[in-house]
Design a protein around this motif. Sequence first.
Motif, PDB file in Angstrom:
ATOM      1  N   ASP A  55       0.845  -1.189   0.000  1.00 20.36           N
ATOM      2  CA  ASP A  55       0.000   0.000   0.000  1.00 20.36           C
ATOM      3  C   ASP A  55       0.886   1.248   0.000  1.00 20.36           C
ATOM      4  OD1 ASP A  55       0.886   0.442   2.624  1.00 20.36           O
ATOM      5  OD2 ASP A  55      -0.991  -0.208   3.535  1.00 20.36           O
ATOM      6  N   VAL A  56       0.275   2.417   0.089  1.00 17.01           N
ATOM      7  CA  VAL A  56       1.028   3.659  -0.049  1.00 17.01           C
ATOM      8  C   VAL A  56       2.105   3.774   1.023  1.00 17.01           C
ATOM      9  CG1 VAL A  56       0.860   6.174  -0.136  1.00 17.01           C
ATOM     10  CG2 VAL A  56      -1.014   4.782  -1.008  1.00 17.01           C
ATOM     11  N   GLY A  80       2.721   9.871   1.925  1.00 14.65           N
ATOM     12  CA  GLY A  80       1.621   9.136   1.318  1.00 14.65           C
ATOM     13  C   GLY A  80       0.474  10.028   0.906  1.00 14.65           C
ATOM     14  N   ARG A  83       0.689  11.154  -2.696  1.00 15.97           N
ATOM     15  CA  ARG A  83       0.220  10.175  -3.685  1.00 15.97           C
ATOM     16  C   ARG A  83      -1.298  10.094  -3.703  1.00 15.97           C
ATOM     17  NH1 ARG A  83       3.360   7.572  -7.679  1.00 15.97           N
ATOM     18  NH2 ARG A  83       1.974   5.789  -7.500  1.00 15.97           N
ATOM     19  N   ARG A  84      -1.923  10.171  -2.544  1.00 11.28           N
ATOM     20  CA  ARG A  84      -3.387  10.113  -2.510  1.00 11.28           C
ATOM     21  C   ARG A  84      -3.999  11.328  -3.201  1.00 11.28           C
ATOM     22  NH1 ARG A  84      -2.271   7.351   2.489  1.00 11.28           N
ATOM     23  NH2 ARG A  84      -3.251   5.286   2.397  1.00 11.28           N
ATOM     24  N   SER A 120      -2.612   1.268  -4.551  1.00  8.88           N
ATOM     25  CA  SER A 120      -3.730   1.325  -3.619  1.00  8.88           C
ATOM     26  C   SER A 120      -4.400   2.683  -3.546  1.00  8.88           C
ATOM     27  CB  SER A 120      -3.273   0.898  -2.220  1.00  8.88           C
ATOM     28  OG  SER A 120      -2.283   1.785  -1.717  1.00  8.88           O
ATOM     29  N   GLU A 121      -3.643   3.764  -3.779  1.00  7.68           N
ATOM     30  CA  GLU A 121      -4.269   5.078  -3.666  1.00  7.68           C
ATOM     31  C   GLU A 121      -5.309   5.312  -4.760  1.00  7.68           C
ATOM     32  OE1 GLU A 121      -0.418   5.650  -5.957  1.00  7.68           O
ATOM     33  OE2 GLU A 121      -1.071   4.542  -4.177  1.00  7.68           O
ATOM     34  N   GLU A 124      -8.425   3.528  -3.617  1.00 11.39           N
ATOM     35  CA  GLU A 124      -9.056   4.296  -2.535  1.00 11.39           C
ATOM     36  C   GLU A 124      -9.836   5.490  -3.077  1.00 11.39           C
ATOM     37  OE1 GLU A 124      -5.987   5.444   0.154  1.00 11.39           O
ATOM     38  OE2 GLU A 124      -5.378   3.380   0.590  1.00 11.39           O
TER      39      GLU A 124
END
Length: 234
Positions: A55-56, A80, A83-84, A120-121, A124
């Motif tokens: 994940d991130v 992180g 990136r999100r 993963s981002e 999400e």
Amino acid sequence: MSRPVIFDLFHTLVHGADDERDRVVGEMALVVGVAPAALVAAYHATWRDRLVRWDVEETVRVLAGRLGGTPSDEQVIRAGGHRRALARRVLGAVSAATLDVLDALRDDGHPLALISNATSETAEAWPQSPLARRFDVAVFSCEVGLAKPNPAIYRIAAERLGVAPAECVFVGDGADGELAGAAAVGMTVLRTTEHNDTDPSWGGRAFATLGDLPVLLRESAGLSSASTSDGPVG
């Protein structure tokens, strides 16, 4: 029922934002105390692990550690967050024209699915994106632990749609060998070049503008495989 259509995401429905991704990773490097160029290179070198394993935050910890960094939990979380935020921007930048195409396909009765090699981002951010409500199924590599062109990821999408792979049309730019992977499980394959001419060696049918797709699907309802092409259209 009209044939189910399964889309790739990056360079198919939205721009991949490759240059911005590198810029953001460079900013993350400054947050965690490692050299920006080194972290960018590490991100590129570990793309498969990031697609199916990390994940991130795990990505930041692992790669910063490999580069001699010892970031705190707070630094990892802040990095992180970059990136999100990028994932939200990329998905939010989908064009109105693309959304109109998806709406037209749904109006024509096509069930829609997504298969994305994505970290993963992206998964999400997906539920809040303008794209999400237009899809019946979304399969992300980071969630199923598989990435294109593994045949199993295409079968997962078809199973979630309640159909056989051979009933589906796959639309993608061709990154990661995705077109051959879709054809291998029996899907009809259409290559889009609208955002990027990623796989020019692909011998199957191609089209230049996503807006051509609804008409193309009506006209090509009898296609049975990606290899029965007479060249690009559009």
